[in-house]
Motif scaffolding. Structure first.
Motif, PDB file in Angstrom:
ATOM      1  N   ARG A   1      -9.471  12.918  12.331  1.00 20.86           N
ATOM      2  CA  ARG A   1     -10.150  12.001  13.252  1.00 20.86           C
ATOM      3  C   ARG A   1      -9.172  11.272  14.171  1.00 20.86           C
ATOM      4  O   ARG A   1      -9.479  11.021  15.339  1.00 20.86           O
ATOM      5  N   LEU A   2      -8.026  10.887  13.650  1.00 26.06           N
ATOM      6  CA  LEU A   2      -7.097  10.026  14.373  1.00 26.06           C
ATOM      7  C   LEU A   2      -5.866  10.817  14.803  1.00 26.06           C
ATOM      8  O   LEU A   2      -5.599  11.897  14.272  1.00 26.06           O
ATOM      9  N   PRO A   3      -5.106  10.295  15.757  1.00 26.15           N
ATOM     10  CA  PRO A   3      -3.846  10.952  16.120  1.00 26.15           C
ATOM     11  C   PRO A   3      -2.959  11.120  14.886  1.00 26.15           C
ATOM     12  O   PRO A   3      -2.651  10.143  14.198  1.00 26.15           O
ATOM     13  N   ARG A   4      -2.566  12.355  14.642  1.00 28.96           N
ATOM     14  CA  ARG A   4      -1.896  12.638  13.369  1.00 28.96           C
ATOM     15  C   ARG A   4      -0.532  11.981  13.238  1.00 28.96           C
ATOM     16  O   ARG A   4      -0.101  11.651  12.131  1.00 28.96           O
ATOM     17  N   HIS A   5       0.160  11.789  14.353  1.00 30.76           N
ATOM     18  CA  HIS A   5       1.466  11.132  14.229  1.00 30.76           C
ATOM     19  C   HIS A   5       1.293   9.670  13.817  1.00 30.76           C
ATOM     20  O   HIS A   5       2.143   9.123  13.099  1.00 30.76           O
ATOM     21  N   ARG A   6       0.179   9.049  14.217  1.00 36.22           N
ATOM     22  CA  ARG A   6      -0.088   7.671  13.784  1.00 36.22           C
ATOM     23  C   ARG A   6      -0.432   7.633  12.287  1.00 36.22           C
ATOM     24  O   ARG A   6      -0.027   6.725  11.565  1.00 36.22           O
ATOM     25  N   VAL A   7      -1.193   8.617  11.839  1.00 36.09           N
ATOM     26  CA  VAL A   7      -1.543   8.685  10.423  1.00 36.09           C
ATOM     27  C   VAL A   7      -0.287   8.922   9.584  1.00 36.09           C
ATOM     28  O   VAL A   7      -0.077   8.290   8.532  1.00 36.09           O
ATOM     29  N   LEU A   8       0.568   9.832  10.049  1.00 38.08           N
ATOM     30  CA  LEU A   8       1.809  10.122   9.330  1.00 38.08           C
ATOM     31  C   LEU A   8       2.702   8.887   9.282  1.00 38.08           C
ATOM     32  O   LEU A   8       3.295   8.561   8.233  1.00 38.08           O
ATOM     33  N   MET A   9       2.794   8.165  10.397  1.00 40.51           N
ATOM     34  CA  MET A   9       3.581   6.936  10.440  1.00 40.51           C
ATOM     35  C   MET A   9       3.035   5.909   9.456  1.00 40.51           C
ATOM     36  O   MET A   9       3.798   5.280   8.694  1.00 40.51           O
ATOM     37  N   ALA A  10       1.708   5.751   9.437  1.00 41.79           N
ATOM     38  CA  ALA A  10       1.097   4.786   8.517  1.00 41.79           C
ATOM     39  C   ALA A  10       1.370   5.167   7.064  1.00 41.79           C
ATOM     40  O   ALA A  10       1.627   4.301   6.222  1.00 41.79           O
ATOM     41  N   GLY A  11       1.334   6.473   6.764  1.00 39.26           N
ATOM     42  CA  GLY A  11       1.626   6.919   5.404  1.00 39.26           C
ATOM     43  C   GLY A  11       3.045   6.578   4.988  1.00 39.26           C
ATOM     44  O   GLY A  11       3.286   6.139   3.855  1.00 39.26           O
ATOM     45  N   GLU A  12       4.011   6.760   5.906  1.00 42.26           N
ATOM     46  CA  GLU A  12       5.404   6.432   5.587  1.00 42.26           C
ATOM     47  C   GLU A  12       5.570   4.932   5.343  1.00 42.26           C
ATOM     48  O   GLU A  12       6.245   4.516   4.393  1.00 42.26           O
ATOM     49  N   PHE A  13       4.954   4.122   6.189  1.00 43.04           N
ATOM     50  CA  PHE A  13       5.077   2.673   6.021  1.00 43.04           C
ATOM     51  C   PHE A  13       4.363   2.201   4.754  1.00 43.04           C
ATOM     52  O   PHE A  13       4.823   1.264   4.085  1.00 43.04           O
ATOM     53  N   LEU A  14       3.235   2.819   4.430  1.00 40.92           N
ATOM     54  CA  LEU A  14       2.534   2.470   3.197  1.00 40.92           C
ATOM     55  C   LEU A  14       3.388   2.822   1.982  1.00 40.92           C
ATOM     56  O   LEU A  14       3.460   2.063   1.005  1.00 40.92           O
ATOM     57  N   MET A  15       4.058   3.991   2.024  1.00 45.22           N
ATOM     58  CA  MET A  15       4.959   4.374   0.948  1.00 45.22           C
ATOM     59  C   MET A  15       6.097   3.357   0.825  1.00 45.22           C
ATOM     60  O   MET A  15       6.474   2.941  -0.283  1.00 45.22           O
ATOM     61  N   ALA A  16       6.647   2.953   1.965  1.00 46.28           N
ATOM     62  CA  ALA A  16       7.722   1.961   1.951  1.00 46.28           C
ATOM     63  C   ALA A  16       7.254   0.652   1.315  1.00 46.28           C
ATOM     64  O   ALA A  16       7.971   0.046   0.502  1.00 46.28           O
ATOM     65  N   ALA A  17       6.049   0.210   1.678  1.00 47.26           N
ATOM     66  CA  ALA A  17       5.533  -1.045   1.126  1.00 47.26           C
ATOM     67  C   ALA A  17       5.425  -0.974  -0.392  1.00 47.26           C
ATOM     68  O   ALA A  17       5.786  -1.933  -1.102  1.00 47.26           O
ATOM     69  N   GLY A  18       4.941   0.163  -0.908  1.00 49.48           N
ATOM     70  CA  GLY A  18       4.807   0.313  -2.352  1.00 49.48           C
ATOM     71  C   GLY A  18       6.142   0.227  -3.064  1.00 49.48           C
ATOM     72  O   GLY A  18       6.280  -0.480  -4.084  1.00 49.48           O
ATOM     73  N   PHE A  19       7.156   0.909  -2.536  1.00 45.79           N
ATOM     74  CA  PHE A  19       8.447   0.925  -3.219  1.00 45.79           C
ATOM     75  C   PHE A  19       9.230  -0.373  -3.010  1.00 45.79           C
ATOM     76  O   PHE A  19       9.969  -0.800  -3.911  1.00 45.79           O
ATOM     77  N   PHE A  20       9.082  -0.996  -1.854  1.00 44.07           N
ATOM     78  CA  PHE A  20       9.688  -2.318  -1.688  1.00 44.07           C
ATOM     79  C   PHE A  20       9.087  -3.311  -2.687  1.00 44.07           C
ATOM     80  O   PHE A  20       9.805  -4.114  -3.291  1.00 44.07           O
ATOM     81  N   ALA A  21       7.767  -3.253  -2.875  1.00 44.62           N
ATOM     82  CA  ALA A  21       7.106  -4.155  -3.824  1.00 44.62           C
ATOM     83  C   ALA A  21       7.614  -3.913  -5.242  1.00 44.62           C
ATOM     84  O   ALA A  21       7.907  -4.864  -5.984  1.00 44.62           O
ATOM     85  N   LEU A  22       7.717  -2.642  -5.635  1.00 45.23           N
ATOM     86  CA  LEU A  22       8.243  -2.331  -6.969  1.00 45.23           C
ATOM     87  C   LEU A  22       9.682  -2.833  -7.124  1.00 45.23           C
ATOM     88  O   LEU A  22      10.042  -3.410  -8.158  1.00 45.23           O
ATOM     89  N   GLY A  23      10.501  -2.598  -6.093  1.00 41.63           N
ATOM     90  CA  GLY A  23      11.889  -3.034  -6.167  1.00 41.63           C
ATOM     91  C   GLY A  23      12.017  -4.543  -6.278  1.00 41.63           C
ATOM     92  O   GLY A  23      12.803  -5.058  -7.093  1.00 41.63           O
ATOM     93  N   VAL A  24      11.237  -5.271  -5.467  1.00 39.73           N
ATOM     94  CA  VAL A  24      11.297  -6.735  -5.499  1.00 39.73           C
ATOM     95  C   VAL A  24      10.868  -7.253  -6.864  1.00 39.73           C
ATOM     96  O   VAL A  24      11.492  -8.176  -7.433  1.00 39.73           O
ATOM     97  N   MET A  25       9.808  -6.678  -7.428  1.00 34.80           N
ATOM     98  CA  MET A  25       9.346  -7.130  -8.740  1.00 34.80           C
ATOM     99  C   MET A  25      10.424  -6.935  -9.797  1.00 34.80           C
ATOM    100  O   MET A  25      10.665  -7.804 -10.646  1.00 34.80           O
ATOM    101  N   MET A  26      11.090  -5.791  -9.765  1.00 40.01           N
ATOM    102  CA  MET A  26      12.103  -5.530 -10.785  1.00 40.01           C
ATOM    103  C   MET A  26      13.352  -6.385 -10.581  1.00 40.01           C
ATOM    104  O   MET A  26      13.993  -6.799 -11.542  1.00 40.01           O
ATOM    105  N   LEU A  27      13.688  -6.679  -9.332  1.00 42.03           N
ATOM    106  CA  LEU A  27      14.870  -7.504  -9.074  1.00 42.03           C
ATOM    107  C   LEU A  27      14.631  -8.976  -9.398  1.00 42.03           C
ATOM    108  O   LEU A  27      15.555  -9.691  -9.774  1.00 42.03           O
TER     109      LEU A  27
END
Length: 418
Positions: free
Chosen positions: A76-102
């Motif tokens: 439905r949406l421009p695929r490069h925008r969807v791919l970008m959102a997926g990368e940033f969402l992945m980053a948010a998840g791992f940053f959150a995990l890292g911050v919690m553990m630190l």
């Protein structure tokens, strides 16, 4: 004669270079993640194997649940925008995990929620990636584009596994997770720099999500070669997950020499995937799906050698063959899908492909332990090899698999200017 050096001119194309860089860095972050997450969780105060199991389940379940929705979004949406959102969402998840553990604030529900973000991101990213490649790569260079993307990701898998382990040892799981998050952020920025032409964006009348899913299913199920091979892979992945996830490590612990021997097995497979890129750059079969399915037969080799108590060197060699065959299969499969499926529904079809291929994997993991207890580890491994061979032979009975032909090759064109 096909000009392979001309094909490599893709590397000079700005958009392809950005996509290649983004996917290579993203896969490096993905390869960092398992070691960082596993040891980060296990090193928490009071953590047990069950704690890790809960977090990993929270990560994998959304990947299955949201895969089909990810296909709809990417169509439905421009695929490069969807791919970008997926990368940033992945980053948010791992940053959150890292911050919690630190910081030491690590309630299990919060860890699970952060891990779930990466599962959702994977479900969104894969269908968008399948669909965006034909928007960036000229049709006559699709196979080369897929092969080069595979090369970058395979090298990242090997490098990430090594570097991730070293980062965990030197700095701890929390910092390793932060490094993963940074890599996904960089990948998202690179995808954001893609300049896609308006005509390359999916278009058409909007329907409900269920209507889009029905249309995607119609495209998927109307092509015999797709659903037959996906059915084949659902059984193959079940067997290989059991063999490589549980039975192989058990046998390595008992009789092959422990973790070092299993690391050699995994290294052989990883090197094979890199070597497979060289094969896929040159191989241009007239019947790509037939060749791809035939390449699944050697995939049973390392599992059979494990079951037959063969010498370690031969098992590692079999793992190398597996890596070569699976990489070439992946390139031929992806290229054929991108050529044969209409662009407007390609991401939805790839989401059905992903869901169908992986859905029995957890069953293989669950059954592996009881099968080892009931029949013995080696007999269970031989059973897995038999499943791989029989499912492949069954797929070869399909006329759609045997008869689908690739288009006649054309003289390669220079990459279009962005």
């Amino acid at each position: 004669m096909h000009s392979y050096l001309g094909d490599l001119g893709l590397l000079r194309d700005r958009r392809f270079a950005l996509l290649l860089s983004a996917r290579t860095i993203s896969m490096l972050g993905t390869a960092f993640a398992p070691v960082a997450l596993a040891f980060g969780v296990l090193n928490l105060p009071g953590a047990t194997a069950s704690t890790l199991s809960v977090v990993l389940t929270a990560e994998s379940l959304p990947m299955v649940v949201f895969t089909l929705v990810g296909g709809v979004i990417a169509d439905r949406l421009p695929r490069h925008r969807v791919l970008m959102a997926g990368e940033f969402l992945m980053a948010a998840g791992f940053f959150a995990l890292g911050v919690m553990m630190l910081t030491g604030w690590t309630p299990l529900p919060a860890l699970s929620a952060a891990a779930a973000l990466s599962g959702v991101a994977t479900a969104v990213t894969f269908p968008a990636l399948t669909g965006i490649i034909p928007e960036v790569v000229p049709e006559d260079r699709l196979q080369t584009g897929n092969a080069l993307l595979g090369l970058g990701m395979n090298v990242s898998r090997v490098a990430g596994a090594v570097l991730g382990g070293g980062t965990v040892v030197l700095f701890g799981g929390g910092w390793a997770l932060m490094v993963s998050g940074a890599m996904f952020t960089v990948a998202g920025v690179l995808v954001a720099l893609l300049r896609m032409k308006p005509g390359e964006r999916p278009s058409g009348e909007r329907h409900s999500v269920l209507a889009d899913l029905r249309d995607g299913w119609r495209e998927f199920s109307s092509r015999q070669w797709i659903w037959v091979v996906v059915a084949q892979f659902s059984l193959m992945v079940m067997a290989i997950q059991a063999a490589h996830g549980v039975l192989g490590p058990l046998l390595a612990k008992e009789s092959l020499g422990g973790p070092a021997a299993w690391s050699a097995f995994l290294a052989g497979e990883a090197v094979g995937t890199i070597a497979g890129v060289l094969v896929s750059l040159r191989l241009r079969p007239k019947r790509p799906i037939l060749v791809a399915v035939l390449l699944c037969l050697p995939a049973a080799l390392p599992t059979a050698l494990l079951g037959l108590d063969a010498p370690l060197w031969s098992i590692v060699a079999g793992a190398f063959v597996l890596g070569v065959c699976f990489d070439v299969f992946g390139v031929l499969w992806m290229t054929t899908m991108q050529r044969e499926i209409p662009a407007a529904s390609l991401s939805r079809v790839s989401s059905y492909d992903m869901l169908g291929s992986l859905m029995f994997g957890p069953i293989g993991l669950l059954l592996a332990g009881p099968a080892a207890s009931l029949f013995g580890i080696q007999a269970a491994l031989l059973g897995c090899a038999v499943i791989v061979v029989l499912s492949t032979l069954a797929a070869l009975l399909s006329p759609g698999v045997r008869n689908l032909r690739a288009p006649e090759p054309k003289a390669p064109l220079e990459p279009a200017s962005p």
